[in-house]
Design a protein around this motif. Structure first.
Motif, PDB file in Angstrom:
ATOM      1  N   LEU A  60       5.040  10.621  11.424  1.00 14.77           N
ATOM      2  CA  LEU A  60       4.165   9.448  11.485  1.00 14.77           C
ATOM      3  C   LEU A  60       3.415   9.265  10.170  1.00 14.77           C
ATOM      4  CD1 LEU A  60       3.112   7.174  13.263  1.00 14.77           C
ATOM      5  CD2 LEU A  60       1.332   8.730  14.062  1.00 14.77           C
ATOM      6  N   TRP A  61       2.881  10.349   9.623  1.00 16.16           N
ATOM      7  CA  TRP A  61       2.182  10.267   8.336  1.00 16.16           C
ATOM      8  C   TRP A  61       3.141   9.848   7.228  1.00 16.16           C
ATOM      9  CZ3 TRP A  61      -2.729   9.689   8.089  1.00 16.16           C
ATOM     10  CH2 TRP A  61      -3.536  10.244   9.075  1.00 16.16           C
ATOM     11  N   PHE A  62       4.353  10.374   7.291  1.00 18.16           N
ATOM     12  CA  PHE A  62       5.349  10.015   6.291  1.00 18.16           C
ATOM     13  C   PHE A  62       5.704   8.528   6.392  1.00 18.16           C
ATOM     14  CE2 PHE A  62       9.684   9.902   4.531  1.00 18.16           C
ATOM     15  CZ  PHE A  62       9.414  10.444   3.288  1.00 18.16           C
ATOM     16  N   ALA A  63       5.835   8.005   7.602  1.00 16.09           N
ATOM     17  CA  ALA A  63       6.136   6.586   7.799  1.00 16.09           C
ATOM     18  C   ALA A  63       5.000   5.711   7.264  1.00 16.09           C
ATOM     19  CB  ALA A  63       6.393   6.300   9.277  1.00 16.09           C
ATOM     20  N   PHE A  64       3.756   6.133   7.500  1.00 14.16           N
ATOM     21  CA  PHE A  64       2.612   5.398   6.935  1.00 14.16           C
ATOM     22  C   PHE A  64       2.638   5.451   5.404  1.00 14.16           C
ATOM     23  CE2 PHE A  64       0.309   5.759  11.090  1.00 14.16           C
ATOM     24  CZ  PHE A  64       0.099   4.401  11.255  1.00 14.16           C
ATOM     25  N   LEU A 110       2.733   2.288   2.838  1.00 13.44           N
ATOM     26  CA  LEU A 110       1.759   2.104   1.755  1.00 13.44           C
ATOM     27  C   LEU A 110       2.445   1.993   0.401  1.00 13.44           C
ATOM     28  CD1 LEU A 110      -1.135   4.491   2.822  1.00 13.44           C
ATOM     29  CD2 LEU A 110      -1.123   1.994   2.823  1.00 13.44           C
ATOM     30  N   PHE A 111       3.444   2.842   0.163  1.00 15.46           N
ATOM     31  CA  PHE A 111       4.192   2.781  -1.092  1.00 15.46           C
ATOM     32  C   PHE A 111       4.897   1.434  -1.229  1.00 15.46           C
ATOM     33  CE2 PHE A 111       8.227   3.294  -3.333  1.00 15.46           C
ATOM     34  CZ  PHE A 111       7.757   3.666  -4.581  1.00 15.46           C
ATOM     35  N   ALA A 112       5.525   0.967  -0.156  1.00 15.93           N
ATOM     36  CA  ALA A 112       6.237  -0.311  -0.197  1.00 15.93           C
ATOM     37  C   ALA A 112       5.278  -1.473  -0.457  1.00 15.93           C
ATOM     38  CB  ALA A 112       7.003  -0.522   1.111  1.00 15.93           C
ATOM     39  N   MET A 113       4.105  -1.414   0.175  1.00 11.20           N
ATOM     40  CA  MET A 113       3.114  -2.471  -0.044  1.00 11.20           C
ATOM     41  C   MET A 113       2.582  -2.436  -1.478  1.00 11.20           C
ATOM     42  SD  MET A 113       1.334  -2.308   3.722  1.00 11.20           S
ATOM     43  CE  MET A 113      -0.176  -3.042   3.214  1.00 11.20           C
ATOM     44  N   ALA A 114       2.396  -1.246  -2.030  1.00 13.35           N
ATOM     45  CA  ALA A 114       1.971  -1.131  -3.431  1.00 13.35           C
ATOM     46  C   ALA A 114       3.053  -1.668  -4.365  1.00 13.35           C
ATOM     47  CB  ALA A 114       1.648   0.326  -3.761  1.00 13.35           C
ATOM     48  N   ALA A 115       4.309  -1.385  -4.045  1.00 16.55           N
ATOM     49  CA  ALA A 115       5.408  -1.909  -4.855  1.00 16.55           C
ATOM     50  C   ALA A 115       5.448  -3.430  -4.791  1.00 16.55           C
ATOM     51  CB  ALA A 115       6.737  -1.315  -4.388  1.00 16.55           C
ATOM     52  N   LEU A 116       5.198  -4.000  -3.623  1.00 18.77           N
ATOM     53  CA  LEU A 116       5.160  -5.457  -3.477  1.00 18.77           C
ATOM     54  C   LEU A 116       4.009  -6.049  -4.293  1.00 18.77           C
ATOM     55  CD1 LEU A 116       6.277  -8.020  -2.195  1.00 18.77           C
ATOM     56  CD2 LEU A 116       4.830  -7.567  -0.204  1.00 18.77           C
ATOM     57  N   ALA A 128      10.931  -5.259  -2.972  1.00 25.50           N
ATOM     58  CA  ALA A 128       9.726  -4.713  -2.343  1.00 25.50           C
ATOM     59  C   ALA A 128       9.565  -5.222  -0.916  1.00 25.50           C
ATOM     60  CB  ALA A 128       8.497  -5.061  -3.184  1.00 25.50           C
ATOM     61  N   VAL A 129       9.894  -6.491  -0.665  1.00 26.51           N
ATOM     62  CA  VAL A 129       9.827  -7.015   0.705  1.00 26.51           C
ATOM     63  C   VAL A 129      10.821  -6.274   1.586  1.00 26.51           C
ATOM     64  CG1 VAL A 129      10.373  -9.045   2.126  1.00 26.51           C
ATOM     65  CG2 VAL A 129       8.881  -9.275   0.147  1.00 26.51           C
ATOM     66  N   THR A 130      11.999  -5.996   1.060  1.00 25.81           N
ATOM     67  CA  THR A 130      12.987  -5.203   1.800  1.00 25.81           C
ATOM     68  C   THR A 130      12.433  -3.831   2.128  1.00 25.81           C
ATOM     69  OG1 THR A 130      14.768  -6.392   0.687  1.00 25.81           O
ATOM     70  CG2 THR A 130      15.344  -4.317   1.759  1.00 25.81           C
ATOM     71  N   MET A 131      11.740  -3.230   1.170  1.00 21.98           N
ATOM     72  CA  MET A 131      11.123  -1.921   1.402  1.00 21.98           C
ATOM     73  C   MET A 131      10.044  -2.005   2.477  1.00 21.98           C
ATOM     74  SD  MET A 131      10.973  -0.576  -2.575  1.00 21.98           S
ATOM     75  CE  MET A 131       9.517   0.366  -2.303  1.00 21.98           C
ATOM     76  N   VAL A 132       9.236  -3.043   2.460  1.00 16.37           N
ATOM     77  CA  VAL A 132       8.180  -3.203   3.464  1.00 16.37           C
ATOM     78  C   VAL A 132       8.790  -3.373   4.854  1.00 16.37           C
ATOM     79  CG1 VAL A 132       6.337  -4.738   4.279  1.00 16.37           C
ATOM     80  CG2 VAL A 132       6.435  -4.094   1.870  1.00 16.37           C
ATOM     81  N   VAL A 133       9.824  -4.210   4.965  1.00 18.73           N
ATOM     82  CA  VAL A 133      10.479  -4.417   6.260  1.00 18.73           C
ATOM     83  C   VAL A 133      11.088  -3.105   6.762  1.00 18.73           C
ATOM     84  CG1 VAL A 133      12.404  -5.595   7.408  1.00 18.73           C
ATOM     85  CG2 VAL A 133      10.860  -6.874   5.913  1.00 18.73           C
ATOM     86  N   ALA A 134      11.746  -2.371   5.875  1.00 20.40           N
ATOM     87  CA  ALA A 134      12.346  -1.089   6.272  1.00 20.40           C
ATOM     88  C   ALA A 134      11.265  -0.094   6.686  1.00 20.40           C
ATOM     89  CB  ALA A 134      13.183  -0.523   5.128  1.00 20.40           C
ATOM     90  N   ALA A 135      10.172  -0.048   5.939  1.00 16.39           N
ATOM     91  CA  ALA A 135       9.087   0.879   6.278  1.00 16.39           C
ATOM     92  C   ALA A 135       8.457   0.510   7.620  1.00 16.39           C
ATOM     93  CB  ALA A 135       8.031   0.882   5.171  1.00 16.39           C
ATOM     94  N   LEU A 136       8.285  -0.779   7.882  1.00 20.60           N
ATOM     95  CA  LEU A 136       7.758  -1.204   9.185  1.00 20.60           C
ATOM     96  C   LEU A 136       8.716  -0.826  10.315  1.00 20.60           C
ATOM     97  CD1 LEU A 136       6.267  -4.706   8.302  1.00 20.60           C
ATOM     98  CD2 LEU A 136       5.003  -2.682   9.091  1.00 20.60           C
ATOM     99  N   SER A 137       9.998  -0.963  10.074  1.00 20.10           N
ATOM    100  CA  SER A 137      10.992  -0.576  11.072  1.00 20.10           C
ATOM    101  C   SER A 137      10.944   0.927  11.340  1.00 20.10           C
ATOM    102  CB  SER A 137      12.386  -0.991  10.582  1.00 20.10           C
ATOM    103  OG  SER A 137      13.370  -0.482  11.428  1.00 20.10           O
ATOM    104  N   ILE A 138      10.843   1.713  10.288  1.00 15.56           N
ATOM    105  CA  ILE A 138      10.751   3.169  10.440  1.00 15.56           C
ATOM    106  C   ILE A 138       9.475   3.550  11.172  1.00 15.56           C
ATOM    107  CG2 ILE A 138      10.453   5.334   9.150  1.00 15.56           C
ATOM    108  CD1 ILE A 138      12.351   4.087   7.032  1.00 15.56           C
ATOM    109  N   LEU A 139       8.364   2.904  10.816  1.00 15.03           N
ATOM    110  CA  LEU A 139       7.094   3.189  11.478  1.00 15.03           C
ATOM    111  C   LEU A 139       7.160   2.838  12.956  1.00 15.03           C
ATOM    112  CD1 LEU A 139       4.151   4.102  11.232  1.00 15.03           C
ATOM    113  CD2 LEU A 139       3.565   1.753  10.598  1.00 15.03           C
ATOM    114  N   ALA A 140       7.738   1.686  13.294  1.00 15.83           N
ATOM    115  CA  ALA A 140       7.859   1.292  14.702  1.00 15.83           C
ATOM    116  C   ALA A 140       8.729   2.275  15.480  1.00 15.83           C
ATOM    117  CB  ALA A 140       8.435  -0.123  14.804  1.00 15.83           C
TER     118      ALA A 140
END
Length: 153
Positions: free
Chosen positions: A4-8, A12-18, A41-53
C-alpha cells in the motif's frame, strides 16, 4: 501494508512527473514540447491509480513483513542493476559516453541475461556500432568525450 505504501509512492512519483512535464510548456497545443512528457506522465498516474485501487481491494496478509516486502520489491539483481546505472552516470564524465556505455551494456547484459561472455560481448559490440552509426554518422552528433580518453570516438 508495504504494498500500500509502495502504491502511494508510485502515485506521488507519477503526479510529480506530471507536474514537471506540465512545467515544460504547459498545455498550449498538441505540438508543444511538453505534450509527450505529459502523455507519459498521465499514463503513469492512471497506472498508479489502478495499482493503488487493486492494492486497496486485496485483503491484508497475516504474515506480511518488511523483509518479505523488500525481497519482492528490491531483489538483488535490481539493486545490482541500479548500482550499474549510478556507476555509468559517475564514470561517464571521466571516461566518455562510448567506453562507459560499452562497459555498462556488457555488464548489464551479462548480469541480466546470464549466457556466458560471448553473447553479452556480441550484443554490446552490435549496440555500440549501431549507437555510433546512428548518432555520429546519421545525426552528426558528437557524443560526450571524457577527460581520460578525449580522442576516443
Amino acid at each position: 501494508m508495504g504494498e500500500l505504501w509502495f502504491a502511494f509512492a508510485l502515485l506521488l512519483f507519477a503526479m510529480a512527473a506530471l507536474w514537471q512535464a506540465y512545467g515544460i510548456s504547459g498545455f498550449s497545443g498538441l505540438t508543444s514540447a511538453g505534450v509527450f512528457p505529459m502523455l507519459a506522465a498521465v499514463t503513469m498516474v492512471v497506472a498508479a491509480l489502478s495499482i493503488l485501487a487493486a492494492t486497496l481491494r486485496r485483503p491484508v496478509e497475516e504474515n506480511a513483513s518488511v523483509r518479505r516486502f523488500v525481497a519482492q520489491v528490491l531483489p538483488a539483481r535490481l539493486i545490482a542493476f541500479l548500482a550499474l546505472v549510478v556507476g555509468f552516470l559517475v564514470i561517464m564524465p571521466w571516461a566518455g559516453f562510448m567506453p562507459s556505455a560499452a562497459v555498462f551494456l556488457f555488464t548489464a547484459t551479462a548480469l541480466l541475461w546470464r549466457r556466458g561472455v560471448i553473447a553479452p560481448t556480441l550484443v554490446t559490440a552490435t549496440a555500440m556500432v549501431l549507437i555510433w552509426l546512428t548518432f555520429r554518422l546519421a545525426f552528426q552528433i558528437i557524443l560526450p568525450r571524457g577527460v581520460l580518453f578525449p580522442s576516443l570516438f
